[in-house]
Design an enzyme around this catalytic site. Sequence first.
Site, PDB file in Angstrom:
ATOM      1  N   LYS A  79      20.660  70.325  10.981  1.00  0.00           N
ATOM      2  CA  LYS A  79      20.474  69.164  10.120  1.00  0.00           C
ATOM      3  C   LYS A  79      19.002  69.030   9.738  1.00  0.00           C
ATOM      4  O   LYS A  79      18.122  69.166  10.588  1.00  0.00           O
ATOM      5  CB  LYS A  79      20.971  67.899  10.836  1.00  0.00           C
ATOM      6  CG  LYS A  79      20.957  66.650   9.955  1.00  0.00           C
ATOM      7  CD  LYS A  79      21.603  65.458  10.653  1.00  0.00           C
ATOM      8  CE  LYS A  79      21.574  64.231   9.737  1.00  0.00           C
ATOM      9  NZ  LYS A  79      22.234  63.056  10.361  1.00  0.00           N
ATOM     10  N   SER A 154      24.930  60.584   7.017  1.00  0.00           N
ATOM     11  CA  SER A 154      23.837  61.429   6.582  1.00  0.00           C
ATOM     12  C   SER A 154      24.031  62.910   6.918  1.00  0.00           C
ATOM     13  O   SER A 154      23.290  63.771   6.428  1.00  0.00           O
ATOM     14  CB  SER A 154      22.524  60.950   7.213  1.00  0.00           C
ATOM     15  OG  SER A 154      22.568  61.031   8.628  1.00  0.00           O
ATOM     16  N   SER A 178      26.731  58.299  10.621  1.00  0.00           N
ATOM     17  CA  SER A 178      26.282  59.540   9.994  1.00  0.00           C
ATOM     18  C   SER A 178      26.957  60.805  10.496  1.00  0.00           C
ATOM     19  O   SER A 178      26.855  61.856   9.868  1.00  0.00           O
ATOM     20  CB  SER A 178      24.763  59.687  10.158  1.00  0.00           C
ATOM     21  OG  SER A 178      24.084  58.765   9.342  1.00  0.00           O
TER      22      SER A 178
END
Length: 459
Positions: A79, A154, A178
């Site tokens: 990520k 996210s 997220s």
Amino acid sequence: MGDLNVESTAREMLAALQARRISCAELMDLHLARIAEKNSHLNAIVSLDEDRARDGASEADRTPYDERGPLHGLPWAFKDTHEVAGWPTTYGSPLYADHVPDRDELIVERIRHAGAVPIGKTNVPEFAAGSHTFNTVFGTTLNPVDSTRSAGGSSGGAACALAAGMVPLAEGSDMGGSLRNPASFCGVVGLRPSLGRVPEWPSDNQWETTSVGGPMARTVGDVALLLSVIAGPDARAPLALGDPGQSFSPLNSGSLRGIRVALSPDLAGAIEVDHEVAAVVEAAGTAMGAAGARVVAAQPELGLAEQTFRTLRAWHFQATFGQRLAEHPDAFKRSLADNIRAGESLTGADVARAYRDRTALAETMRLFFERYDVLVLPTSQVPPFPADQEFPADINGTPMQTYLDWMRSAYFITVTGCPAISVPAGTTRDGLPVGVQIVARHGADRRLLEIAAAFEALD
């Protein structure tokens, strides 16, 4: 290679590597070919470095079999909010477009030590704020099921890459949903672990506990595998739980028979939920009941969660980004800037009240889970919305005023500290994925995974 392909489970890939039916280099080539096929349109993986990925896979092939870790040879895209030594980490912000860290953060350190081979990063919203993945550095990540729709966020790049077969596993983080929302949007599995289950380092505030790291995968068993790598205590993280990571995998084959399920499609009207999403949640409850679970309509009282989450989020954002916003007022998207500024007027009494109320919410859940094993509710209140919107304009005609309003089903659970997993449960009439969120008591991550695996097996 047999029937092995990029949509096989991570455990199948690892077994094939161990049995020498495929090499790390061949597995890498399979994934790079899928990335070449899909990524230019979906935009899930950013900062891709194919040469370094192939070199890493070749090096992995040279490692003796008895020295290989539990993720050895798996291609990995971290990520883009997780710092990886020697790889660009932009946080989706133009302020960090050229940022290259010189050390790994803890979750990355553990995954690399387990033998994963980095290929790049997964796209994120700016500073991971909001559950729709777009930024001015790399652009928008699209939904792999319907590319006119959002992939969520996210961890939207991670969820999209998983669903499209570009990576076998992914790590992410979750403050207001997220890990869970993009899992629901893309039809994969995402676990927000119990507070302290996956330690974080470095951190500006080791005592702030709204955001946690966690695993994503295409199956619950693969989520458990990754949790077994990233969970466990670390001396640098004083709030870490003491259970060793290895205790989470492999899972026992479980049954739903006798499991006490509290089913709540809308938390007794406390949240607005799209009618088709609510129908999928109801159907999930029916299926669990048919499998022998004791399903009843029930929900905890979470009225304190709204102000608690918003206060702690604004306080955290102002403390983290306030100075940078003051120095670069035009470098932040408006919704994030507004969220940061909302923290400027908070007083010590406001923050103290939020922590007091959070403590009360934890007690509410402790008592609730004396009567039930799990709570089942929507992961996201809406199916994937159009990718050209920052957030859904309304739910069933009720306007959404901010980029947080439609995420209450996720962030109400955030401030309880309980583990929560999103598992694919069905689709809308248009074929858009819908996940259900299954929640258990704090610390019961393995039990939650076993129940989620049993639900997954109902398909």
